[in-house]
Design an enzyme around this catalytic site. Structure first.
Site, PDB file in Angstrom:
ATOM      1  N   SER A   1     -11.197  58.015  -8.322  1.00 50.43           N
ATOM      2  CA  SER A   1      -9.892  58.000  -7.654  1.00 50.43           C
ATOM      3  C   SER A   1      -9.576  56.584  -7.218  1.00 50.43           C
ATOM      4  O   SER A   1     -10.450  55.714  -7.154  1.00 50.43           O
ATOM      5  CB  SER A   1      -9.882  58.945  -6.431  1.00 50.43           C
ATOM      6  OG  SER A   1     -10.746  58.447  -5.417  1.00 50.43           O
TER       7      SER A   1
ATOM      8  N   GLY B   1     -17.183  47.539 -11.531  1.00 46.22           N
ATOM      9  CA  GLY B   1     -17.471  46.374 -12.349  1.00 46.22           C
ATOM     10  C   GLY B   1     -17.612  46.701 -13.821  1.00 46.22           C
ATOM     11  O   GLY B   1     -17.338  47.814 -14.268  1.00 46.22           O
TER      12      GLY B   1
ATOM     13  N   THR C   1     -19.573  57.494  -6.299  1.00 49.44           N
ATOM     14  CA  THR C   1     -19.964  57.968  -7.620  1.00 49.44           C
ATOM     15  C   THR C   1     -21.291  57.328  -8.031  1.00 49.44           C
ATOM     16  O   THR C   1     -22.178  57.974  -8.584  1.00 49.44           O
ATOM     17  CB  THR C   1     -18.863  57.649  -8.645  1.00 49.44           C
ATOM     18  OG1 THR C   1     -17.655  58.307  -8.244  1.00 49.44           O
ATOM     19  CG2 THR C   1     -19.251  58.108 -10.033  1.00 49.44           C
TER      20      THR C   1
ATOM     21  N   HIS D   1     -15.286  43.117  -6.809  1.00 44.52           N
ATOM     22  CA  HIS D   1     -16.174  44.248  -7.074  1.00 44.52           C
ATOM     23  C   HIS D   1     -16.214  45.083  -5.800  1.00 44.52           C
ATOM     24  O   HIS D   1     -16.429  44.554  -4.710  1.00 44.52           O
ATOM     25  CB  HIS D   1     -17.579  43.788  -7.451  1.00 44.52           C
ATOM     26  CG  HIS D   1     -18.423  44.909  -7.963  1.00 44.52           C
ATOM     27  ND1 HIS D   1     -19.108  45.763  -7.114  1.00 44.52           N
ATOM     28  CD2 HIS D   1     -18.667  45.362  -9.207  1.00 44.52           C
ATOM     29  CE1 HIS D   1     -19.747  46.675  -7.825  1.00 44.52           C
ATOM     30  NE2 HIS D   1     -19.492  46.449  -9.102  1.00 44.52           N
ATOM     31  N   ASP D   2     -15.987  46.380  -5.932  1.00 44.99           N
ATOM     32  CA  ASP D   2     -15.841  47.200  -4.735  1.00 44.99           C
ATOM     33  C   ASP D   2     -17.086  47.156  -3.850  1.00 44.99           C
ATOM     34  O   ASP D   2     -16.979  47.244  -2.616  1.00 44.99           O
ATOM     35  CB  ASP D   2     -15.453  48.638  -5.072  1.00 44.99           C
ATOM     36  CG  ASP D   2     -16.316  49.292  -6.130  1.00 44.99           C
ATOM     37  OD1 ASP D   2     -17.374  48.731  -6.498  1.00 44.99           O
ATOM     38  OD2 ASP D   2     -15.936  50.380  -6.616  1.00 44.99           O
ATOM     39  N   THR D   3     -18.266  46.973  -4.448  1.00 46.12           N
ATOM     40  CA  THR D   3     -19.463  46.866  -3.614  1.00 46.12           C
ATOM     41  C   THR D   3     -19.472  45.569  -2.822  1.00 46.12           C
ATOM     42  O   THR D   3     -19.953  45.534  -1.681  1.00 46.12           O
ATOM     43  CB  THR D   3     -20.733  46.971  -4.461  1.00 46.12           C
ATOM     44  OG1 THR D   3     -20.662  48.148  -5.267  1.00 46.12           O
ATOM     45  CG2 THR D   3     -21.972  47.056  -3.593  1.00 46.12           C
TER      46      THR D   3
END
Length: 491
Positions: free
Chosen positions: A15, A85, A264, A241-243
């Site tokens: 999402s 990524g 996820t 990168h979301d992390t």
């Protein structure tokens, strides 16, 4: 001083959402940090003639809808984009996208790890890039694309958040935290790994200039700024990168913490000043991704809540959709550690019938498969906690640093059963929250770039501790039981 409001575009593998972040108070000492979701939309793989793609144009359309919603009633000061990524789009010489980006779960990289390692031995590749071996990595995707002739005529490679930012501004570049996931980036030189790129005979011109988090990459193109509050809107490179953004959003006090960015995928690791490029680190499959402010995200990927998401989807297809809350409640009452599997088993990577695969994995290690959906959920959560235990233990040994607390951020910070199991398995207190750590990190990097937020990571994390709701879970139970469960996985 007036409040500063920015838009954070946070895209996940299942999402996406556009959120506004509001900082109130002076830039030196903001007193409030608030998030508001203005647009949420689904995301997922689209199979076309046997290949899994991302529907990138729909994502872009949803991004624009979210920006327009964010701009209604307020003057936005900036927008930043973070995402997963490794995946990318290719642009032709005219700047047009040459095809929908391929999803990292597509099977096109099958066998290509061995092909690449025949050219560059694993130890040399790790010494150059510090990235763990995963078949989803960009390096293997590009070898697949080269074999299929898909690099012919390509002029520029843009990772997903860079591609979307390019469409907003017309300016191409590669933000370093996402570039570092490609296995084509040198974390010591802080540059593209040109020797690796050359040995694989990839075109150097594909790789655009690198950008640092906090760089203003351009402003919204005039044709996109028709909505209120959007004219001249700066587009700011965040930890794309979301992390990387999520680690900024970890409300830690001091350096002796581990983080689990749980969605996820689960990313389990520590924040370091320098990469760890030892042979032991390579053998343990730890990765050295670049973080904000020159830090290193020293971590290991764990398959994460993907196992639970795919199980729920499979049950919904077979009959009435199960209620996740009821499943978790029933799983909490199930006997602990009855069945455990390795979440990183490659069999769990593709979409499909996850409960059946879990049953097969249990049988391969001489265990009785879970009897029903609650037992399967308990197996998944026990197994994830066990994987976190392994990773937390290994990161301390490999880095030479001790951990006093584990921070869990992301969607998994809502899962009380998983949080308690993680504390029990690791034998360490767990602090849960914020759930929206990636969006908060995105907002804080934008705010700093605009001169409206704390100037360093310690200041950002202090603000998070003062403004976000956090929960603490203390370890309980038997360490010996977790050790015995680990032994069962290995058969």
């Amino acid at each position: 001083m007036p409040d500063t409001v920015v838009a954070a575009v946070d895209l996940g593998a299942s999402s996406g959402r556009v959120m506004t972040g509001r900082l109130a108070g002076s830039s030196a000492a903001p007193r409030q940090l608030e998030l508001r979701e203005v647009h949420r939309f689904p995301n997922g793989p689209v199979p076309v003639l046997g290949t899994l793609h991302w529907d990138i144009l729909r994502l872009y359309s949803d991004l624009l809808d979210g920006l327009r919603a964010a701009g209604r009633g307020t003057e936005l000061a900036g927008v930043g984009i973070d995402s997963w990524g490794v995946d990318y789009g290719l642009l032709g010489p005219d700047g047009a996208l040459l095809g929908n980006p391929v999803h990292y779960r597509d099977a096109r990289t099958s066998g290509l790890v061995e092909e690449v390692l025949a050219r560059i031995p694993a130890a040399e590749l790790y010494a150059a890039t510090g990235i763990q071996q995963l078949p989803i990595n960009t390096i293997y995707q590009l070898r697949a694309a080269a074999r299929a002739g898909q690099l012919d005529g390509a002029a520029t490679l843009l990772l997903i958040p860079d591609l979307l930012a390019y469409w907003l501004t017309g300016e191409a570049g590669a933000e370093v935290t996402n570039a570092s996931t490609t296995q084509l980036y040198d974390p010591r030189a802080r540059a593209w790994a040109w020797e690796v790129i050359g040995r694989l005979q990839l075109p150097r011109a594909l790789f655009p200039p690198l950008r640092q988090p906090g760089t203003v990459t351009g402003t919204l193109l005039p044709g996109l700024a028709a909505g209120p509050g959007l004219a001249g809107l700066p587009v700011i490179a965040v930890g794309s990168h979301d992390t990387a953004s999520a680690v900024v959003g970890v409300p830690a006090h001091g350096p002796d913490f581990a983080y689990i960015s749980c969605g996820t995928w689960s990313l389990v690791g520590m924040e370091l000043a320098q990469p760890v490029l030892t042979e032991a680190s390579r053998a343990a499959n730890f990765t050295n991704e670049t973080g904000v402010d020159g830090t290193i995200r020293y971590l290991r990927n764990v398959m994460g809540l993907w196992l639970l998401q795919e199980s729920v989807r499979a049950w919904a297809e077979a009959g009435p959709a199960p209620d996740l809350g009821e499943l978790l409640a029933a799983a909490a009452q199930a006997e602990p550690l009855q069945v455990v599997v390795d979440p990183d088993d490659p069999a769990f990577l593709p979409p499909g019938d996850m409960p059946a695969r879990i049953a097969q994995a249990a049988q391969r290690t001489g265990q009785q498969p879970p009897a029903d959906p609650p037992a399967t959920v308990r197996c998944i959560l026990d197994s994830l906690a066990l994987a976190y235990r392994r990773a937390v233990g290994a990161v301390q040994e490999l880095s030479g640093r001790e951990i006093s607390v584990v921070h869990v951020v992301g969607g998994g910070a809502r899962n009380e059963l998983l949080l308690q199991l993680t504390a029990d398995a690791c034998g360490l207190p767990v602090i849960a929250g914020p759930v929206e750590a990636a969006a908060l990190g995105n907002v804080l990097i934008q705010a700093r770039a605009l001169g409206a937020g704390p100037g360093d990571l310690d200041g950002m994390r202090s603000l998070l501790r003062a403004t976000q709701q956090l929960r603490r879970f203390e370890p309980a139970g038997s360490a010996a039981a977790w050790a015995a469960a680990e032994h069962r996985i290995r058969g």
